[in-house]
Write an enzyme that holds these catalytic residues in place. Structure first.
Site, PDB file in Angstrom:
ATOM      1  N   CYS A 366       0.783  -1.231   0.000  1.00  0.00           N
ATOM      2  CA  CYS A 366       0.000   0.000   0.000  1.00  0.00           C
ATOM      3  C   CYS A 366       0.824   1.294   0.000  1.00  0.00           C
ATOM      4  O   CYS A 366       0.507   2.206  -0.765  1.00  0.00           O
ATOM      5  CB  CYS A 366      -1.033  -0.005   1.115  1.00  0.00           C
ATOM      6  SG  CYS A 366      -0.627  -0.980   2.558  1.00  0.00           S
ATOM      7  N   ARG A 395       6.953 -10.975   5.374  1.00  0.00           N
ATOM      8  CA  ARG A 395       6.541 -10.659   6.744  1.00  0.00           C
ATOM      9  C   ARG A 395       7.257 -11.621   7.675  1.00  0.00           C
ATOM     10  O   ARG A 395       7.270 -12.832   7.441  1.00  0.00           O
ATOM     11  CB  ARG A 395       5.023 -10.806   6.918  1.00  0.00           C
ATOM     12  CG  ARG A 395       4.256  -9.790   6.110  1.00  0.00           C
ATOM     13  CD  ARG A 395       2.762  -9.911   6.319  1.00  0.00           C
ATOM     14  NE  ARG A 395       2.077  -9.041   5.360  1.00  0.00           N
ATOM     15  CZ  ARG A 395       0.757  -9.005   5.187  1.00  0.00           C
ATOM     16  NH1 ARG A 395      -0.020  -9.777   5.920  1.00  0.00           N
ATOM     17  NH2 ARG A 395       0.227  -8.199   4.295  1.00  0.00           N
ATOM     18  N   GLN A 413       0.571 -11.200  -3.315  1.00  0.00           N
ATOM     19  CA  GLN A 413      -0.876 -11.022  -3.313  1.00  0.00           C
ATOM     20  C   GLN A 413      -1.338 -10.572  -4.692  1.00  0.00           C
ATOM     21  O   GLN A 413      -0.576  -9.971  -5.434  1.00  0.00           O
ATOM     22  CB  GLN A 413      -1.275  -9.939  -2.303  1.00  0.00           C
ATOM     23  CG  GLN A 413      -0.961 -10.282  -0.867  1.00  0.00           C
ATOM     24  CD  GLN A 413      -1.371  -9.169   0.070  1.00  0.00           C
ATOM     25  OE1 GLN A 413      -1.176  -8.001  -0.231  1.00  0.00           O
ATOM     26  NE2 GLN A 413      -1.937  -9.517   1.211  1.00  0.00           N
ATOM     27  N   ASP A 415      -2.857  -7.999  -5.248  1.00  0.00           N
ATOM     28  CA  ASP A 415      -3.159  -6.817  -4.455  1.00  0.00           C
ATOM     29  C   ASP A 415      -3.601  -5.670  -5.354  1.00  0.00           C
ATOM     30  O   ASP A 415      -3.189  -5.576  -6.508  1.00  0.00           O
ATOM     31  CB  ASP A 415      -1.877  -6.416  -3.712  1.00  0.00           C
ATOM     32  CG  ASP A 415      -2.173  -5.588  -2.483  1.00  0.00           C
ATOM     33  OD1 ASP A 415      -3.359  -5.407  -2.152  1.00  0.00           O
ATOM     34  OD2 ASP A 415      -1.208  -5.119  -1.860  1.00  0.00           O
ATOM     35  N   HIS A 417      -4.980  -1.295  -4.917  1.00  0.00           N
ATOM     36  CA  HIS A 417      -5.408  -0.159  -4.108  1.00  0.00           C
ATOM     37  C   HIS A 417      -6.223   0.767  -4.973  1.00  0.00           C
ATOM     38  O   HIS A 417      -5.776   1.180  -6.038  1.00  0.00           O
ATOM     39  CB  HIS A 417      -4.192   0.529  -3.494  1.00  0.00           C
ATOM     40  CG  HIS A 417      -3.440  -0.385  -2.589  1.00  0.00           C
ATOM     41  ND1 HIS A 417      -2.435  -1.212  -3.035  1.00  0.00           N
ATOM     42  CD2 HIS A 417      -3.616  -0.666  -1.270  1.00  0.00           C
ATOM     43  CE1 HIS A 417      -2.000  -1.951  -2.029  1.00  0.00           C
ATOM     44  NE2 HIS A 417      -2.703  -1.655  -0.948  1.00  0.00           N
ATOM     45  N   LYS A 498     -12.984  -4.047   7.645  1.00  0.00           N
ATOM     46  CA  LYS A 498     -12.628  -4.885   6.508  1.00  0.00           C
ATOM     47  C   LYS A 498     -13.563  -6.059   6.375  1.00  0.00           C
ATOM     48  O   LYS A 498     -14.173  -6.513   7.344  1.00  0.00           O
ATOM     49  CB  LYS A 498     -11.196  -5.384   6.639  1.00  0.00           C
ATOM     50  CG  LYS A 498     -10.942  -6.216   7.875  1.00  0.00           C
ATOM     51  CD  LYS A 498      -9.515  -6.724   7.850  1.00  0.00           C
ATOM     52  CE  LYS A 498      -9.329  -7.840   8.842  1.00  0.00           C
ATOM     53  NZ  LYS A 498      -8.187  -8.677   8.564  1.00  0.00           N
ATOM     54  N   HIS A 544      -8.240  -1.241  -0.016  1.00  0.00           N
ATOM     55  CA  HIS A 544      -7.198  -2.256  -0.198  1.00  0.00           C
ATOM     56  C   HIS A 544      -7.930  -3.547  -0.467  1.00  0.00           C
ATOM     57  O   HIS A 544      -8.808  -3.914   0.303  1.00  0.00           O
ATOM     58  CB  HIS A 544      -6.389  -2.488   1.078  1.00  0.00           C
ATOM     59  CG  HIS A 544      -5.766  -1.269   1.667  1.00  0.00           C
ATOM     60  ND1 HIS A 544      -4.416  -1.140   1.844  1.00  0.00           N
ATOM     61  CD2 HIS A 544      -6.309  -0.129   2.148  1.00  0.00           C
ATOM     62  CE1 HIS A 544      -4.153   0.015   2.416  1.00  0.00           C
ATOM     63  NE2 HIS A 544      -5.280   0.650   2.616  1.00  0.00           N
TER      64      HIS A 544
END
Length: 677
Positions: A366, A395, A413, A415, A417, A498, A544
RNA sequence: GCCGGCGUAGCUCAGCGGUAGAGCAGCUGUUUUGUAAACAGUCGGUCGUGGGUUCGAUUCCCUCCGCCGGCUCCA
């Protein structure tokens, strides 16, 4: 991205915790759950909502579970429930597995107290497929596997004695005294936590063992004839890491030995679906001790990975996403701006560069999306701006939490945004839901939604949260149907509520895959603005979202879901050709030509020309490698010359003769349409 | 990170205070096979790591690493 359990009720197992009951009802009616005692109308029945059905306190019979063997006609001798607070309960009509298991938990505690004088027992509910009880042993001793055997043997002895389960309603103070004099400090603590308005509690006696409990129970221990202790675990008292660790023993209990055996067999079957096992057998991925939790994707695994990636990429382009690719490491300055430095640093891999500079390996994409958004002035006209990013994330997950592909330290991911105006939030969410429906629909996956709401520590104003949560609830009602989702209070991200998408693995553990998060904070921290119609600067909200979640976890779930028999479009080898005579040039040429036909149609084909192995052995090998289609070809086919081949469909256990042209068309279509197996 | 368990050949596992064994895989040879395992031979392990106990350790004890099941954590 990760499985979340419920804080503050964590005396439950993670499995139970994951079965969050709808709308936040506690997921279990435990012996002594404080919340239950204050209920003016305790559930008349042991089932409660242990299995996750909506179960507000009520005198109505709770809904049946979906397991056919959960219920039994209740034997006549089952006693009525003792009533807490003097309120008589309706007699339960059936002996449920939950009652049985809860009674087994009592029996286990009775055995432990006998075998380990001075042991204290805390809580011991029925859970999915079994039960547990938490203990504190004298001298901070720990259970080992041999202790389990001893306890189990003693339980069998106690069961043989057919000890009655005798309920008794007591004045609260008397109960407190009873447990205090017995040195059962946990029970004293639990009584002290009960709502002050409650004056009476009930206890159950089983032989010399007495437990604070609202029941109901089996009438006598002789009914507990199919119990087995499974494992021991250290658990934190009241689920808080800062507390002492207790010893928890897990067991399972069934009405009959046959059911117990069937359950154990089910566990073995699940083990065969374990993605770690299949991944090793099929050489899909590897974990090396020098890189715990960081996947080595092997050639066949990369095929799966890339197919998913390519398809999703292409679809996201259609759906209006622009892909970006951003750095894997950034100066700590970025992470300070984003808040990760304060809130997430302990989960980051940090790289000291020089005395003044430390880089952080990104745990999320992000912040870099914010950087890209800020590269120029943005107009309201271009919102929503959708940036997808398939970047590699790291992570630093705690060592004990890693789990094959399902919990890793390095992952990618799908992913994205999305920068939106306040008014665009709902519509954009609806679009994301459509994407979820589409992508999950490819796999016949069963999934569920969960809303995580404002946590204790949150950024921004409560009113904004309320508005956002209300919007998400509206969306969920529309998309998943009222009640068609779970709500997990306090489990939102610190920057916004979320919605997570949850799927179960082979043995029923629930994992979070997709997530759709609403964020007002990050764009603010990065000073993201767009110029509105009136010329004013406005801060966009950011959604997100990841749909697969991580490719790693998603593939892990797919492998278990399909037991390795992936849909054709994902299969590393889609069709294997086996020559009957592997030393004959004309036959090999013929087989090669068939292989080329299939390959020309875009299929991944292997011709197995290994000599020294018989055709039958090769067929078996292809089956074990989960190759979806196998074609054996030999001289007879060559000489017949009619173009008809016999294809073996591994997943459907069928064989079929059909013209090669038809076969090519059919397989190409199956792969192109990405049909589930 | 915490509790329990585990770590022996590429894989699945047996063994155990006297310096290791099976099946499969691999390799070689014979066989040329018609839809889930042909036959024979053969290679292969400093028993996860470091230390300790012992005349002697793969075996017993401790450390570390990794894995498994829980717990906790998990933007």
């Amino acid at each position: 991205m990760h499985r979340r359990s419920i804080r503050k009720r964590s005396w439950r197992s993670s499995a139970a915790a994951a079965r969050t009951c709808r709308r936040g009802w506690p997921a279990s009616r435990e012996t002594v759950g404080v919340g239950e005692f204050i209920s003016p109308q305790p559930t008349p029945h042991g089932g409660g909502c242990t299995r996750g059905e909506p179960a507000p306190p009520s005198l109505n019979p709770p809904p049946a579970t979906n397991l056919p063997y959960t219920r039994r006609q209740m034997p006549d001798e089952i006693v009525d429930d003792a009533a807490e607070a003097g309120a008589p309960l309706a007699a339960p009509h059936e002996l449920t597995l939950d009652i049985l298991r809860h009674s087994a938990a009592h029996l286990m505690a009775a055995a432990v107290v006998q075998l380990y004088p001075g042991a204290q027992y805390d809580v011991g509910p029925a859970i999915e497929d079994g039960f547990f009880y938490n203990f504190r042993l004298p001298d901070a001793a720990h259970f080992s596997d041999t202790d389990l055997q001893r306890i189990e043997e003693r339980m069998h002895e106690l069961a043989a004695q057919q000890l009655p389960y005798e309920p008794q309603v007591m004045e609260r103070a008397a109960a407190r005294q009873l447990f205090e004099s017995a040195g059962q400090n946990f029970k004293v603590d639990i009584i002290d936590r009960i709502d002050p308005a409650v004056q009476q509690v009930s206890v159950y006696r089983t032989g010399e063992f007495v437990d604070l409990c609202r029941g109901p129970h089996v009438s006598h221990s002789g009914l507990l004839r199919a119990t087995k202790l499974l494992r021991v675990a250290g658990v934190y008292w009241r689920g808080d890491e800062r507390n002492e660790q207790l010893q928890r023993v897990y067991g399972t209990a069934w009405f009959s030995q046959d059911e117990l055996a069937a359950y154990l067999h089910r566990l073995e079957e699940a083990e065969r679906r374990d993605h770690r096992r299949i991944g090793k057998e099929l050489e899909l991925f590897h974990f090396d001790p020098t890189a715990p939790g960081m996947t080595y994707w092997l050639p066949d695994g990369v095929v799966i990975f890339n197919e998913l990636l390519q398809y999703s990429r292409a679809q996201h382009q259609r759906w209006g996403y622009r892909e970006i690719s951003t750095p894997i490491v950034n100066d700590s300055a970025l992470w300070k701006t984003s808040g990760h430095w304060d809130h997430y640093r302990e989960n980051m891999f940090l790289i000291p560069v020089d005395e003044q500079t430390t880089y952080g390996t990104k745990p999320m994409n992000c912040p870099n999306a914010m950087v890209v958004f800020n590269l120029r002035r943005r107009s309201y006209r271009e919102l929503p701006v959708r940036f997808s990013d398939w970047g590699v994330l790291h992570r630093f997950e705690r060592s004990g939490t890693l789990h094959g592909l399902l919990r890793v330290r390095k992952f990618q991911q799908d992913d994205a945004h999305i920068f939106v105006t306040e008014e665009q939030i709902e519509e954009e969410y609806a679009r994301v839901f459509e994407i979820c429906t589409h992508l999950y629909g490819l796999f016949d996956l069963e999934y569920s939604y969960r809303l995580g709401t404002r946590p204790d520590h949150f950024l921004g104003e409560a009113t904004m949260w309320d508005r956002a949560e209300a919007a998400l609830l509206r969306l969920l009602d529309r998309h998943a149907g009222p009640g068609g989702y779970a709500v997990d209070p306090g489990e939102g991200a610190f920057y916004g509520p979320k919605i997570d998408i949850l799927v179960k693995d082979a043995i029923g553990r629930q994992w979070q895959l997709g997530t759709i998060q609403l964020d007002y904070q990050l764009p603010r921290r990065f000073g993201c603005v767009y110029i509105d119609r009136d010329g004013s600067e406005q801060t966009p909200a950011v959604i997100h979202r990841a749909v697969y979640g991580s490719l790693e976890r998603f593939i892990g779930v797919l492998i278990e879901h399909f037991a390795g028999h992936l849909p054709l479009w994902l299969a590393p080898v889609q069709c294997e050709l086996i020559p009957v005579q592997d030393d004959a040039d004309d036959v090999l040429h013929f087989v090669d030509s068939v292989g080329e036909r299939l390959a020309a149609a875009g299929l991944r084909v292997d011709v197995n020309r290994r000599s020294g192995e018989r055709m039958q052995g090769k067929v078996r090998g292809a089956e074990l490698r989960r190759v979806p289609y196998v074609i054996v070809l030999g001289r007879k086919d060559l000489e017949r010359g009619d173009g008809v081949v016999r294809v073996r469909d591994i997943r459907r256990h069928q064989q079929e003769d059909l013209p090669l042209d038809d076969l090519v068309t059919r397989l190409a279509a199956e792969a192109a349409e990405r049909r589930p197996a």
